[in-house]
Design an enzyme around this catalytic site. Structure first.
Site, PDB file in Angstrom:
ATOM      1  N   ASP A 176     -25.002 -51.486 -59.921  1.00  0.00           N
ATOM      2  CA  ASP A 176     -25.350 -51.536 -58.498  1.00  0.00           C
ATOM      3  C   ASP A 176     -24.971 -50.270 -57.746  1.00  0.00           C
ATOM      4  O   ASP A 176     -25.412 -50.076 -56.603  1.00  0.00           O
ATOM      5  CB  ASP A 176     -24.667 -52.740 -57.837  1.00  0.00           C
ATOM      6  CG  ASP A 176     -25.375 -54.049 -58.156  1.00  0.00           C
ATOM      7  OD1 ASP A 176     -26.505 -53.995 -58.659  1.00  0.00           O
ATOM      8  OD2 ASP A 176     -24.790 -55.118 -57.908  1.00  0.00           O
ATOM      9  N   ASN A 189     -21.708 -60.547 -54.512  1.00  0.00           N
ATOM     10  CA  ASN A 189     -21.901 -61.120 -55.839  1.00  0.00           C
ATOM     11  C   ASN A 189     -20.862 -62.184 -56.173  1.00  0.00           C
ATOM     12  O   ASN A 189     -21.120 -63.064 -56.996  1.00  0.00           O
ATOM     13  CB  ASN A 189     -21.906 -60.010 -56.892  1.00  0.00           C
ATOM     14  CG  ASN A 189     -23.148 -59.128 -56.801  1.00  0.00           C
ATOM     15  OD1 ASN A 189     -24.164 -59.549 -56.254  1.00  0.00           O
ATOM     16  ND2 ASN A 189     -23.070 -57.922 -57.315  1.00  0.00           N
ATOM     17  N   ASP A 219     -34.302 -58.959 -56.196  1.00  0.00           N
ATOM     18  CA  ASP A 219     -34.778 -57.590 -56.236  1.00  0.00           C
ATOM     19  C   ASP A 219     -35.819 -57.391 -57.330  1.00  0.00           C
ATOM     20  O   ASP A 219     -35.696 -57.940 -58.428  1.00  0.00           O
ATOM     21  CB  ASP A 219     -33.615 -56.625 -56.508  1.00  0.00           C
ATOM     22  CG  ASP A 219     -32.748 -56.401 -55.276  1.00  0.00           C
ATOM     23  OD1 ASP A 219     -33.277 -56.544 -54.166  1.00  0.00           O
ATOM     24  OD2 ASP A 219     -31.568 -56.083 -55.438  1.00  0.00           O
TER      25      ASP A 219
END
Length: 435
Positions: free
Chosen positions: A319, A23, A121
């Site tokens: 996450d 990220n 996603d």
């Protein structure tokens, strides 16, 4: 579509080094567009999403040189803006959600930006409003072609301003910061995300000549500058991978040492896993997880069931909720996992239930996990990875299960985890990659 064949039941042992943070990489790589000078970046993870972004930058005219296994130099002195009009650009950008963060640098340096609706996603609604409201506050003119799902932005006269973000979006904050660093005047950004990865981006931009203060807080002040220069940057280890390895060690009764985890940048992640009953030994910047036959989930002080919920930093990252959920299946005790941000992220629990886990999916956002305390081990099955984090959670479940599992659609796992099969096999796992 590739698959993993996983033989469960092995206890792993050894040391593992976490990859560079995915990220962070997606933000830092986009920032190279802000300067014509050379930018060198170290600890870039070799994963699908990052590699696709590097390829996209190269197609845009950025000179990319690989200096080593995890190091690259970038020079964006001849960016080809005409490429933004080509179908190839729109197609490649739409396959990668992180591509949205090229808009801030393009607006700051060139005054224009174009992008098709990014992918990523399928974990629920992931709106782009924060990015575009921020650009509009800075003076950009925005148009969305709903028929072709293409964003057009004109940002030739960006001016600093005060803005209160409608949500503390990490990518939204990064995008707005990169647009504001060369806007005329001062920008004050309130309710900004303040994750370590965002701090890394701001520190890098300041080394390039930006004037950003308040780094690490949710109130940023940005004085616009005329230009930015080159720099050298090293990325943090991936906190999501670190959390995944902690859960893996507990589930498989393994003894694992995570090297160079930079523990002081992990926030409440270690303590959250401790509340799951997992023993962690911090040795400098290393985390040692001893082999544990049993681990027991804490309750709240009044004896009620523990809830683990995601929150903006310094809260628990969303996450890692999938990892907490799968880890709880073999703990002693019960936990309520509350995924607030994305309404489709818990739907993978049906695979865990098929493996023998006791989980009640209360609604799209909440799941109650009743730990089996290893009395009833999970059993191997065939399943499909729906997204990056669920995919690794299923891999952890398969490694702890009796028998053999097959996980399809592992391209999702490859998007976020670098050579995960080879690295875990080096610790004693048996994971075979099937074409």
């Amino acid at each position: 579509m590739a698959s993993f064949r996983v033989k469960g039941g092995n206890r792993l042992k050894g040391e593992i080094i976490p990859q560079g943070a995915k990220n962070e990489a997606l933000q830092i790589l986009c920032a190279v567009l802000l300067t014509p000078e050379e930018v060198t970046i170290h600890k870039i993870p070799n994963i699908r999403d990052v590699n696709k972004l590097i390829e996209l930058l190269s197609d845009m005219g950025v000179k990319v040189t690989k200096l080593g296994p995890e190091s690259y130099s970038f020079k964006a002195d001849e960016v080809n803006l005409d490429y933004l009009e080509k179908e190839d650009f729109l197609k490649k950008a739409s396959s990668l959600r992180g591509s949205v963060m090229i808009l801030g640098p393009l607006l700051a340096r060139f005054g224009t930006g174009k992008l098709s609706k990014p992918g990523g996603d399928k974990i629920g609604r992931r709106r782009m409003d924060t990015h575009f409201f921020g650009f509009q506050k800075l003076g950009a003119k925005f148009h969305y072609d709903s028929k072709n799902e293409i964003f057009h932005i004109d940002g030739k006269d960006l001016k600093g301003c005060y803005m209160l973000l409608d949500e503390a979006s990490v990518t939204g904050t990064a995008n707005i910061v990169m647009a504001a660093v060369m806007a005329e005047g001062k920008t004050t950004l309130y309710n900004a995300a303040c994750e370590p990865y965002l701090q890394q981006l701001c520190d890098m931009l300041n080394r390039m000549g930006a004037k950003i203060t308040g780094v690490g807080s949710n109130l940023l002040h940005i004085e616009g500058v005329d230009k930015l220069g080159g720099t050298e940057h090293k990325m943090l280890p991936d906190m999501i991978e670190i959390g995944s390895f902690i859960g893996l060690a507990a589930m498989t009764q393994s003894e694992i040492t995570i090297k160079d985890a930079q523990v002081d940048r992990l926030g409440i992640i270690p303590d959250t896993f401790r509340r799951m009953g997992i023993k962690l030994e911090i040795k400098g910047d290393d985390i040692h997880i001893p082999a544990q036959k049993h681990y027991e989930i804490e309750t709240f002080i009044d004896g009620s069931i523990l809830t683990v919920a995601d929150a903006i930093w310094p809260g628990f990252t969303p996450d890692l909720l999938s990892i907490v959920l799968v880890t709880a299946t073999q703990a002693k005790g019960t936990v309520l996992v509350h995924q607030k941000m994305f309404e489709s992220r818990l739907f993978f629990v049906d695979k865990l239930i098929d493996m023998g886990a006791q989980i009640i999916l209360c609604d799209p956002h909440r799941a109650t996990v009743i730990g089996l305390d290893r009395k009833y081990p999970l059993k191997g099955i065939r399943m499909t990875s729906p997204d990056i984090r669920a995919g690794v959670s299923l891999l952890i479940a398969a490694l702890s299960a009796t028998g053999t599992s097959v996980i399809d659609n592992i391209e999702q796992i490859d998007r976020g985890y670098q050579n995960i099969d080879e690295r875990l096999n080096a610790l004693g796992a048996e994971i075979e990659r099937l074409p």
